[in-house]
Design a protein around this motif. Sequence first.
Motif, mmCIF file in Angstrom:
data_model
loop_
_atom_site.group_PDB
_atom_site.id
_atom_site.type_symbol
_atom_site.label_atom_id
_atom_site.label_comp_id
_atom_site.label_asym_id
_atom_site.label_seq_id
_atom_site.Cartn_x
_atom_site.Cartn_y
_atom_site.Cartn_z
ATOM 1 N N LEU A 156 42.551 116.930 114.710
ATOM 2 C CA LEU A 156 41.537 115.889 114.663
ATOM 3 C C LEU A 156 40.220 116.542 115.016
ATOM 4 C CD1 LEU A 156 40.720 112.883 114.511
ATOM 5 C CD2 LEU A 156 41.208 112.739 116.950
ATOM 6 N N ARG A 157 39.321 116.641 114.064
ATOM 7 C CA ARG A 157 38.073 117.368 114.274
ATOM 8 C C ARG A 157 36.945 116.382 114.553
ATOM 9 N NH1 ARG A 157 38.583 122.602 113.081
ATOM 10 N NH2 ARG A 157 40.473 123.214 111.958
ATOM 11 N N ARG A 158 36.216 116.702 115.567
ATOM 12 C CA ARG A 158 35.064 115.889 115.942
ATOM 13 C C ARG A 158 33.813 116.750 115.830
ATOM 14 N NH1 ARG A 158 37.172 110.765 115.954
ATOM 15 N NH2 ARG A 158 39.221 110.838 116.910
ATOM 16 N N SER A 159 32.833 116.302 115.064
ATOM 17 C CA SER A 159 31.609 117.071 114.894
ATOM 18 C C SER A 159 30.589 116.627 115.931
ATOM 19 C CB SER A 159 31.024 116.851 113.492
ATOM 20 O OG SER A 159 31.954 117.259 112.511
ATOM 21 N N PRO A 160 29.995 117.561 116.649
ATOM 22 C CA PRO A 160 29.000 117.177 117.655
ATOM 23 C C PRO A 160 27.746 116.623 117.008
ATOM 24 C CG PRO A 160 29.096 119.558 117.411
ATOM 25 C CD PRO A 160 30.208 118.996 116.573
ATOM 26 N N GLU A 161 27.165 115.608 117.648
ATOM 27 C CA GLU A 161 25.932 115.038 117.151
ATOM 28 C C GLU A 161 24.773 115.969 117.469
ATOM 29 O OE1 GLU A 161 25.497 111.244 118.844
ATOM 30 O OE2 GLU A 161 27.315 110.411 117.947
ATOM 31 N N PRO A 162 23.749 116.029 116.595
ATOM 32 C CA PRO A 162 22.602 116.908 116.880
ATOM 33 C C PRO A 162 21.885 116.462 118.136
ATOM 34 C CG PRO A 162 22.145 115.457 115.016
ATOM 35 C CD PRO A 162 23.595 115.294 115.330
ATOM 36 N N GLN A 163 21.444 117.409 118.902
ATOM 37 C CA GLN A 163 20.755 117.120 120.140
ATOM 38 C C GLN A 163 19.351 117.710 120.092
ATOM 39 O OE1 GLN A 163 23.079 118.620 123.323
ATOM 40 N NE2 GLN A 163 24.781 117.228 122.997
ATOM 41 N N LYS A 191 45.632 102.798 128.944
ATOM 42 C CA LYS A 191 45.888 102.782 127.496
ATOM 43 C C LYS A 191 45.829 104.173 126.864
ATOM 44 C CE LYS A 191 44.204 98.052 126.822
ATOM 45 N NZ LYS A 191 43.285 97.162 126.063
ATOM 46 N N GLY A 192 46.093 105.198 127.659
ATOM 47 C CA GLY A 192 46.093 106.552 127.128
ATOM 48 C C GLY A 192 44.777 107.277 127.258
ATOM 49 N N HIS A 193 43.737 106.610 127.750
ATOM 50 C CA HIS A 193 42.425 107.249 127.860
ATOM 51 C C HIS A 193 42.422 108.362 128.902
ATOM 52 C CE1 HIS A 193 40.267 103.396 126.188
ATOM 53 N NE2 HIS A 193 41.168 103.904 125.360
ATOM 54 N N LYS A 194 43.340 108.312 129.855
ATOM 55 C CA LYS A 194 43.449 109.334 130.898
ATOM 56 C C LYS A 194 44.771 110.090 130.772
ATOM 57 C CE LYS A 194 39.561 108.331 132.959
ATOM 58 N NZ LYS A 194 38.451 109.313 133.042
ATOM 59 N N THR A 209 48.660 104.510 124.283
ATOM 60 C CA THR A 209 48.510 104.078 122.892
ATOM 61 C C THR A 209 47.241 104.568 122.210
ATOM 62 O OG1 THR A 209 47.491 102.006 123.649
ATOM 63 C CG2 THR A 209 49.878 101.988 123.271
ATOM 64 N N ASP A 210 46.176 104.862 122.970
ATOM 65 C CA ASP A 210 44.876 105.118 122.346
ATOM 66 C C ASP A 210 44.316 106.479 122.744
ATOM 67 O OD1 ASP A 210 45.058 102.543 121.325
ATOM 68 O OD2 ASP A 210 43.920 101.668 122.991
ATOM 69 N N PHE A 211 43.567 107.066 121.819
ATOM 70 C CA PHE A 211 42.856 108.313 122.095
ATOM 71 C C PHE A 211 41.596 107.999 122.893
ATOM 72 C CE2 PHE A 211 40.155 111.990 120.902
ATOM 73 C CZ PHE A 211 41.033 113.024 121.212
ATOM 74 N N SER A 212 41.302 108.824 123.879
ATOM 75 C CA SER A 212 40.165 108.584 124.761
ATOM 76 C C SER A 212 38.850 108.574 123.984
ATOM 77 C CB SER A 212 40.111 109.672 125.837
ATOM 78 O OG SER A 212 38.874 109.649 126.514
ATOM 79 N N PRO A 213 38.046 107.516 124.104
ATOM 80 C CA PRO A 213 36.740 107.501 123.425
ATOM 81 C C PRO A 213 35.826 108.639 123.872
ATOM 82 C CG PRO A 213 37.341 105.295 124.166
ATOM 83 C CD PRO A 213 38.331 106.234 124.777
ATOM 84 N N SER A 214 35.905 109.018 125.141
ATOM 85 C CA SER A 214 35.050 110.111 125.604
ATOM 86 C C SER A 214 35.447 111.428 124.950
ATOM 87 C CB SER A 214 35.132 110.225 127.130
ATOM 88 O OG SER A 214 36.454 110.514 127.553
ATOM 89 N N GLY A 272 32.694 116.215 120.750
ATOM 90 C CA GLY A 272 32.411 117.291 119.816
ATOM 91 C C GLY A 272 33.451 118.383 119.761
ATOM 92 N N GLN A 273 34.551 118.235 120.479
ATOM 93 C CA GLN A 273 35.606 119.239 120.494
ATOM 94 C C GLN A 273 36.670 118.919 119.440
ATOM 95 O OE1 GLN A 273 35.416 121.983 122.533
ATOM 96 N NE2 GLN A 273 33.420 121.161 123.139
ATOM 97 N N VAL A 274 37.515 119.902 119.161
ATOM 98 C CA VAL A 274 38.610 119.734 118.209
ATOM 99 C C VAL A 274 39.910 119.566 118.987
ATOM 100 C CG1 VAL A 274 39.923 120.801 116.339
ATOM 101 C CG2 VAL A 274 37.442 121.085 116.434
#
Length: 345
Positions: free
Chosen positions: A15-22, A228-231, A312-317, A322-324
Amino acid sequence: MTSPCSAPPEPSIPLRRSPEPQAPIVPTPPLPPSPLNLAFLPQPCSFQPHIPPPPPLPPPPSAARGAPPHVYGLEKSQLLKEALEKAGPVPTGREDVKRLLKLHKDRFRSDLQWILFCGDLPSLIQEGPQCGLVALWMAGTLLLPPSGIPLERLVQVAMERGYTAQGEMFSVADMGRLAQETLGCQTKLLCGGLGGPNRDLVLQHLLTGYPLLFPYDEDFNHEPCQKKGHKAHWAVSAGVLLGVQWVPRLGYTEDPELPGLFHPEPGIPCQPPSMPEEGSPGAVFLLSKQGKSWHYQLWDYDQVRDSNLQLTDFSPSRAADGQVYVVPTGGVRAGLCGQALLLRP
Protein backbone atom coordinates in the motif's frame (compact mmCIF):
# COMPACT_ATOMS: atom_id res chain seq x y z
CA MET A 1 -19.62 -14.23 20.02
CA THR A 2 -19.88 -13.19 16.40
CA SER A 3 -16.54 -12.27 14.90
CA PRO A 4 -16.31 -9.16 12.69
CA CYS A 5 -13.32 -10.73 10.99
CA SER A 6 -13.07 -12.40 7.63
CA ALA A 7 -11.16 -15.43 6.40
CA PRO A 8 -7.32 -15.40 6.16
CA PRO A 9 -6.09 -13.01 3.47
CA GLU A 10 -4.61 -13.56 0.07
CA PRO A 11 -0.92 -12.66 -0.48
CA SER A 12 -0.05 -9.16 0.64
CA ILE A 13 0.26 -6.21 -1.71
CA PRO A 14 2.11 -2.99 -0.94
CA LEU A 15 0.00 0.00 0.00
CA ARG A 16 1.84 3.07 -1.23
CA ARG A 17 1.23 6.48 0.20
CA SER A 18 2.64 9.51 -1.60
CA PRO A 19 3.74 12.39 0.63
CA GLU A 20 2.01 15.70 0.08
CA PRO A 21 4.24 18.58 -1.09
CA GLN A 22 5.44 20.76 1.73
CA ALA A 23 6.61 24.35 1.80
CA PRO A 24 10.37 24.81 2.11
CA ILE A 25 11.56 25.12 5.66
CA VAL A 26 13.76 28.14 6.31
CA PRO A 27 16.18 27.40 9.13
CA THR A 28 16.37 29.90 11.93
CA PRO A 29 19.79 31.33 12.78
CA PRO A 30 21.51 29.37 15.55
CA LEU A 31 21.65 30.79 19.03
CA PRO A 32 25.05 31.54 20.55
CA PRO A 33 26.32 28.49 22.37
CA SER A 34 25.90 28.26 26.10
CA PRO A 35 29.06 27.47 28.07
CA LEU A 36 27.22 24.53 29.67
CA ASN A 37 26.44 22.92 26.31
CA LEU A 38 29.77 23.18 24.52
CA ALA A 39 30.53 19.51 25.02
CA PHE A 40 27.37 18.51 23.16
CA LEU A 41 27.73 20.76 20.10
CA PRO A 42 28.37 18.99 16.75
CA GLN A 43 31.92 19.33 15.49
CA PRO A 44 32.64 21.00 12.11
CA CYS A 45 32.77 18.67 9.12
CA SER A 46 36.22 17.63 8.03
CA PHE A 47 37.70 15.38 5.38
CA GLN A 48 40.32 14.14 7.81
CA PRO A 49 39.84 10.56 8.97
CA HIS A 50 38.21 10.23 12.35
CA ILE A 51 40.58 9.00 15.05
CA PRO A 52 38.59 7.11 17.67
CA PRO A 53 39.35 7.84 21.32
CA PRO A 54 41.10 5.18 23.36
CA PRO A 55 38.78 2.57 24.87
CA PRO A 56 37.57 3.34 28.40
CA LEU A 57 39.10 1.59 31.34
CA PRO A 58 37.20 -1.44 32.61
CA PRO A 59 34.94 -0.73 35.59
CA PRO A 60 36.05 -1.76 39.05
CA PRO A 61 34.92 -5.20 40.22
CA SER A 62 32.12 -3.83 42.37
CA ALA A 63 30.63 -1.88 39.45
CA ALA A 64 30.96 -4.85 37.11
CA ARG A 65 29.00 -7.06 39.50
CA GLY A 66 26.19 -4.50 39.66
CA ALA A 67 25.98 -3.90 35.91
CA PRO A 68 22.53 -4.59 34.43
CA PRO A 69 22.15 -7.60 32.14
CA HIS A 70 22.13 -7.02 28.40
CA VAL A 71 18.82 -5.94 26.89
CA TYR A 72 18.80 -6.45 23.13
CA GLY A 73 18.15 -3.43 20.95
CA LEU A 74 19.50 -0.74 23.27
CA GLU A 75 22.71 -0.15 21.32
CA LYS A 76 20.85 2.05 18.81
CA SER A 77 18.61 3.82 21.31
CA GLN A 78 20.46 6.22 23.60
CA LEU A 79 17.22 7.36 25.24
CA LEU A 80 16.24 3.84 26.26
CA LYS A 81 19.79 3.08 27.34
CA GLU A 82 19.82 6.07 29.67
CA ALA A 83 16.41 5.13 31.04
CA LEU A 84 17.64 1.60 31.74
CA GLU A 85 20.72 2.87 33.55
CA LYS A 86 18.58 5.11 35.75
CA ALA A 87 16.18 2.26 36.48
CA GLY A 88 18.97 -0.03 37.69
CA PRO A 89 19.64 -3.67 36.85
CA VAL A 90 17.05 -5.52 34.77
CA PRO A 91 15.63 -8.40 36.80
CA THR A 92 15.68 -11.95 35.55
CA GLY A 93 12.52 -13.34 34.00
CA ARG A 94 11.21 -14.99 37.17
CA GLU A 95 12.13 -11.97 39.31
CA ASP A 96 10.34 -9.66 36.89
CA VAL A 97 7.25 -11.87 36.94
CA LYS A 98 7.19 -11.92 40.75
CA ARG A 99 7.62 -8.13 40.81
CA LEU A 100 4.63 -7.88 38.49
CA LEU A 101 2.51 -10.24 40.59
CA LYS A 102 3.28 -8.36 43.79
CA LEU A 103 2.46 -5.07 42.09
CA HIS A 104 -0.93 -6.32 40.87
CA LYS A 105 -1.86 -8.75 43.64
CA ASP A 106 -5.02 -6.76 44.42
CA ARG A 107 -6.36 -7.68 40.97
CA PHE A 108 -6.43 -11.39 41.76
CA ARG A 109 -9.58 -12.96 43.11
CA SER A 110 -9.18 -14.07 46.71
CA ASP A 111 -11.60 -16.98 46.21
CA LEU A 112 -9.15 -18.68 43.82
CA GLN A 113 -5.73 -20.24 44.04
CA TRP A 114 -3.26 -19.33 41.34
CA ILE A 115 -0.86 -21.38 39.23
CA LEU A 116 1.86 -19.69 37.19
CA PHE A 117 3.23 -21.25 34.01
CA CYS A 118 5.90 -19.07 32.43
CA GLY A 119 8.76 -19.40 29.97
CA ASP A 120 11.74 -17.06 30.19
CA LEU A 121 11.65 -14.55 27.33
CA PRO A 122 14.48 -12.08 26.64
CA SER A 123 13.67 -8.46 25.90
CA LEU A 124 14.21 -6.78 22.54
CA ILE A 125 13.52 -3.09 21.96
CA GLN A 126 12.15 -2.39 18.50
CA GLU A 127 13.53 0.18 16.06
CA GLY A 128 10.71 1.67 14.00
CA PRO A 129 7.58 -0.33 13.08
CA GLN A 130 9.13 -3.74 13.77
CA CYS A 131 6.87 -4.86 16.62
CA GLY A 132 5.77 -8.05 14.86
CA LEU A 133 9.26 -9.13 13.87
CA VAL A 134 10.56 -8.30 17.35
CA ALA A 135 7.81 -10.45 18.87
CA LEU A 136 8.75 -13.26 16.49
CA TRP A 137 12.42 -12.92 17.47
CA MET A 138 11.52 -13.26 21.16
CA ALA A 139 9.39 -16.31 20.40
CA GLY A 140 12.29 -17.79 18.43
CA THR A 141 14.51 -17.87 21.51
CA LEU A 142 12.17 -20.50 22.97
CA LEU A 143 12.12 -22.51 19.75
CA LEU A 144 15.82 -22.18 18.82
CA PRO A 145 17.64 -21.67 22.13
CA PRO A 146 19.69 -19.98 23.34
CA SER A 147 19.42 -16.92 21.08
CA GLY A 148 17.03 -17.81 18.26
CA ILE A 149 17.79 -16.17 14.92
CA PRO A 150 19.13 -12.64 14.33
CA LEU A 151 16.45 -9.99 13.92
CA GLU A 152 18.25 -8.73 10.82
CA ARG A 153 17.64 -12.10 9.18
CA LEU A 154 13.92 -11.95 9.95
CA VAL A 155 13.71 -8.45 8.46
CA GLN A 156 15.68 -9.48 5.37
CA VAL A 157 13.54 -12.52 4.59
CA ALA A 158 10.30 -10.63 5.28
CA MET A 159 11.30 -7.91 2.83
CA GLU A 160 12.49 -10.38 0.20
CA ARG A 161 9.18 -12.27 0.36
CA GLY A 162 7.15 -9.06 0.12
CA TYR A 163 5.66 -9.39 3.60
CA THR A 164 6.90 -5.96 4.72
CA ALA A 165 8.31 -2.70 3.42
CA GLN A 166 10.00 -1.36 6.55
CA GLY A 167 9.43 -3.96 9.26
CA GLU A 168 5.65 -3.70 9.69
CA MET A 169 3.56 -6.90 9.61
CA PHE A 170 -0.16 -6.54 8.87
CA SER A 171 -0.77 -10.22 8.11
CA VAL A 172 -0.81 -13.04 10.66
CA ALA A 173 -0.73 -15.54 7.79
CA ASP A 174 2.46 -13.96 6.43
CA MET A 175 3.93 -14.06 9.93
CA GLY A 176 3.25 -17.79 10.04
CA ARG A 177 4.97 -18.37 6.70
CA LEU A 178 7.94 -16.30 7.85
CA ALA A 179 8.21 -18.28 11.10
CA GLN A 180 8.15 -21.59 9.24
CA GLU A 181 10.89 -20.51 6.84
CA THR A 182 13.26 -18.80 9.27
CA LEU A 183 12.73 -20.78 12.48
CA GLY A 184 11.87 -24.13 10.93
CA CYS A 185 8.99 -24.44 13.38
CA GLN A 186 5.40 -25.61 13.19
CA THR A 187 2.69 -22.95 13.19
CA LYS A 188 -1.05 -22.99 13.68
CA LEU A 189 -3.07 -20.02 12.47
CA LEU A 190 -6.06 -19.31 14.70
CA CYS A 191 -9.00 -17.48 13.13
CA GLY A 192 -12.28 -16.31 14.60
CA GLY A 193 -10.85 -14.83 17.79
CA LEU A 194 -9.23 -16.10 20.97
CA GLY A 195 -12.50 -17.19 22.55
CA GLY A 196 -14.56 -20.35 22.13
CA PRO A 197 -12.62 -23.47 21.14
CA ASN A 198 -9.52 -21.39 20.37
CA ARG A 199 -9.30 -20.44 24.05
CA ASP A 200 -8.64 -24.03 25.10
CA LEU A 201 -6.05 -24.42 22.33
CA VAL A 202 -4.22 -21.29 23.49
CA LEU A 203 -4.19 -22.23 27.17
CA GLN A 204 -3.05 -25.81 26.56
CA HIS A 205 -0.34 -24.48 24.24
CA LEU A 206 0.97 -22.04 26.86
CA LEU A 207 0.96 -24.73 29.55
CA THR A 208 3.44 -26.69 27.44
CA GLY A 209 5.82 -23.70 27.40
CA TYR A 210 5.47 -22.70 23.75
CA PRO A 211 4.83 -19.12 22.54
CA LEU A 212 1.71 -17.39 21.27
CA LEU A 213 1.97 -14.45 18.84
CA PHE A 214 -0.98 -12.09 18.59
CA PRO A 215 -1.84 -8.61 17.30
CA TYR A 216 -3.84 -6.17 19.41
CA ASP A 217 -4.46 -2.44 19.83
CA GLU A 218 -1.86 -0.92 22.16
CA ASP A 219 -2.86 1.66 24.78
CA PHE A 220 -0.53 4.33 26.21
CA ASN A 221 0.63 1.88 28.91
CA HIS A 222 1.13 -0.96 26.35
CA GLU A 223 -2.01 -2.77 27.54
CA PRO A 224 -4.69 -3.97 25.09
CA CYS A 225 -7.35 -1.43 24.19
CA GLN A 226 -9.97 -1.00 21.47
CA LYS A 227 -9.06 1.55 18.79
CA LYS A 228 -10.41 -0.33 15.72
CA GLY A 229 -6.88 -1.24 14.64
CA HIS A 230 -5.51 2.31 14.62
CA LYS A 231 -2.98 1.32 17.31
CA ALA A 232 -2.26 -2.16 15.95
CA HIS A 233 0.72 -3.74 17.70
CA TRP A 234 2.19 -7.22 18.27
CA ALA A 235 3.04 -9.12 21.44
CA VAL A 236 4.30 -12.57 22.36
CA SER A 237 3.04 -14.58 25.30
CA ALA A 238 4.97 -17.44 26.85
CA GLY A 239 3.14 -17.74 30.13
CA VAL A 240 -0.26 -17.85 31.75
CA LEU A 241 -1.58 -17.28 35.27
CA LEU A 242 -4.58 -19.49 36.03
CA GLY A 243 -7.06 -18.98 38.85
CA VAL A 244 -8.38 -22.38 39.97
CA GLN A 245 -10.61 -23.73 42.73
CA TRP A 246 -7.98 -26.25 43.78
CA VAL A 247 -4.38 -27.06 42.88
CA PRO A 248 -3.52 -30.65 41.91
CA ARG A 249 -1.30 -32.36 44.46
CA LEU A 250 1.21 -33.77 41.99
CA GLY A 251 4.03 -31.52 40.79
CA TYR A 252 3.28 -28.09 42.30
CA THR A 253 4.87 -26.06 45.10
CA GLU A 254 3.56 -22.94 46.83
CA ASP A 255 5.54 -19.73 46.49
CA PRO A 256 7.25 -18.82 49.80
CA GLU A 257 6.71 -15.08 49.24
CA LEU A 258 3.21 -15.09 47.73
CA PRO A 259 0.83 -17.43 49.58
CA GLY A 260 -1.79 -18.87 47.27
CA LEU A 261 0.54 -18.82 44.25
CA PHE A 262 1.84 -22.16 42.99
CA HIS A 263 4.55 -23.11 40.50
CA PRO A 264 5.10 -26.37 38.59
CA GLU A 265 8.14 -28.18 40.00
CA PRO A 266 10.92 -28.35 37.38
CA GLY A 267 11.66 -31.82 36.11
CA ILE A 268 8.63 -33.40 37.79
CA PRO A 269 5.54 -34.43 35.79
CA CYS A 270 2.57 -32.42 37.01
CA GLN A 271 -1.12 -33.07 36.75
CA PRO A 272 -2.80 -30.53 34.45
CA PRO A 273 -5.16 -28.22 36.35
CA SER A 274 -8.82 -27.78 35.52
CA MET A 275 -9.17 -24.83 33.16
CA PRO A 276 -11.29 -21.88 34.35
CA GLU A 277 -14.55 -21.60 32.47
CA GLU A 278 -14.70 -18.95 29.77
CA GLY A 279 -17.47 -17.06 31.54
CA SER A 280 -15.41 -16.78 34.74
CA PRO A 281 -14.09 -13.19 34.90
CA GLY A 282 -10.60 -12.39 36.13
CA ALA A 283 -9.43 -16.01 36.20
CA VAL A 284 -6.90 -16.08 33.33
CA PHE A 285 -4.02 -13.66 32.72
CA LEU A 286 -1.43 -13.74 29.95
CA LEU A 287 2.22 -12.97 30.67
CA SER A 288 3.47 -11.18 27.59
CA LYS A 289 6.25 -9.03 26.19
CA GLN A 290 6.30 -6.50 23.36
CA GLY A 291 8.93 -4.37 21.69
CA LYS A 292 8.50 -1.12 23.62
CA SER A 293 9.41 -2.34 27.10
CA TRP A 294 11.92 -4.74 28.60
CA HIS A 295 9.44 -5.80 31.33
CA TYR A 296 6.77 -8.49 31.34
CA GLN A 297 3.15 -7.37 30.99
CA LEU A 298 0.22 -9.03 32.79
CA TRP A 299 -3.03 -8.82 30.82
CA ASP A 300 -6.49 -10.21 31.47
CA TYR A 301 -7.21 -12.83 28.82
CA ASP A 302 -10.63 -11.38 27.99
CA GLN A 303 -9.04 -7.95 27.49
CA VAL A 304 -6.62 -9.43 24.94
CA ARG A 305 -9.40 -11.38 23.23
CA ASP A 306 -11.62 -8.30 22.84
CA SER A 307 -8.78 -6.13 21.52
CA ASN A 308 -7.69 -8.76 19.01
CA LEU A 309 -11.26 -9.17 17.76
CA GLN A 310 -11.80 -5.52 16.73
CA LEU A 311 -8.75 -4.89 14.52
CA THR A 312 -10.57 -3.69 11.43
CA ASP A 313 -9.16 -0.39 10.11
CA PHE A 314 -5.84 0.98 8.91
CA SER A 315 -4.59 3.89 11.00
CA PRO A 316 -5.43 7.26 9.38
CA SER A 317 -2.18 8.72 10.69
CA ARG A 318 -0.20 5.98 8.97
CA ALA A 319 -2.21 6.45 5.80
CA ALA A 320 -1.17 10.11 5.74
CA ASP A 321 2.48 9.79 6.77
CA GLY A 322 3.83 9.31 3.24
CA GLN A 323 5.40 5.93 4.02
CA VAL A 324 4.92 2.62 2.19
CA TYR A 325 3.27 -0.26 4.07
CA VAL A 326 2.48 -3.79 2.94
CA VAL A 327 -1.19 -4.42 3.69
CA PRO A 328 -2.97 -7.62 2.56
CA THR A 329 -5.93 -7.70 0.24
CA GLY A 330 -8.91 -6.94 2.44
CA GLY A 331 -6.93 -4.61 4.69
CA VAL A 332 -6.31 -4.85 8.42
CA ARG A 333 -9.57 -6.73 8.93
CA ALA A 334 -8.42 -9.56 6.67
CA GLY A 335 -4.83 -9.56 7.91
CA LEU A 336 -5.10 -9.21 11.69
CA CYS A 337 -8.66 -9.27 13.01
CA GLY A 338 -9.39 -12.20 15.31
CA GLN A 339 -6.19 -14.02 14.36
CA ALA A 340 -3.22 -15.34 16.32
CA LEU A 341 -0.35 -17.76 15.84
CA LEU A 342 0.71 -20.79 17.87
CA LEU A 343 4.36 -21.81 17.41
CA ARG A 344 6.11 -25.03 18.41
CA PRO A 345 9.32 -26.80 17.32
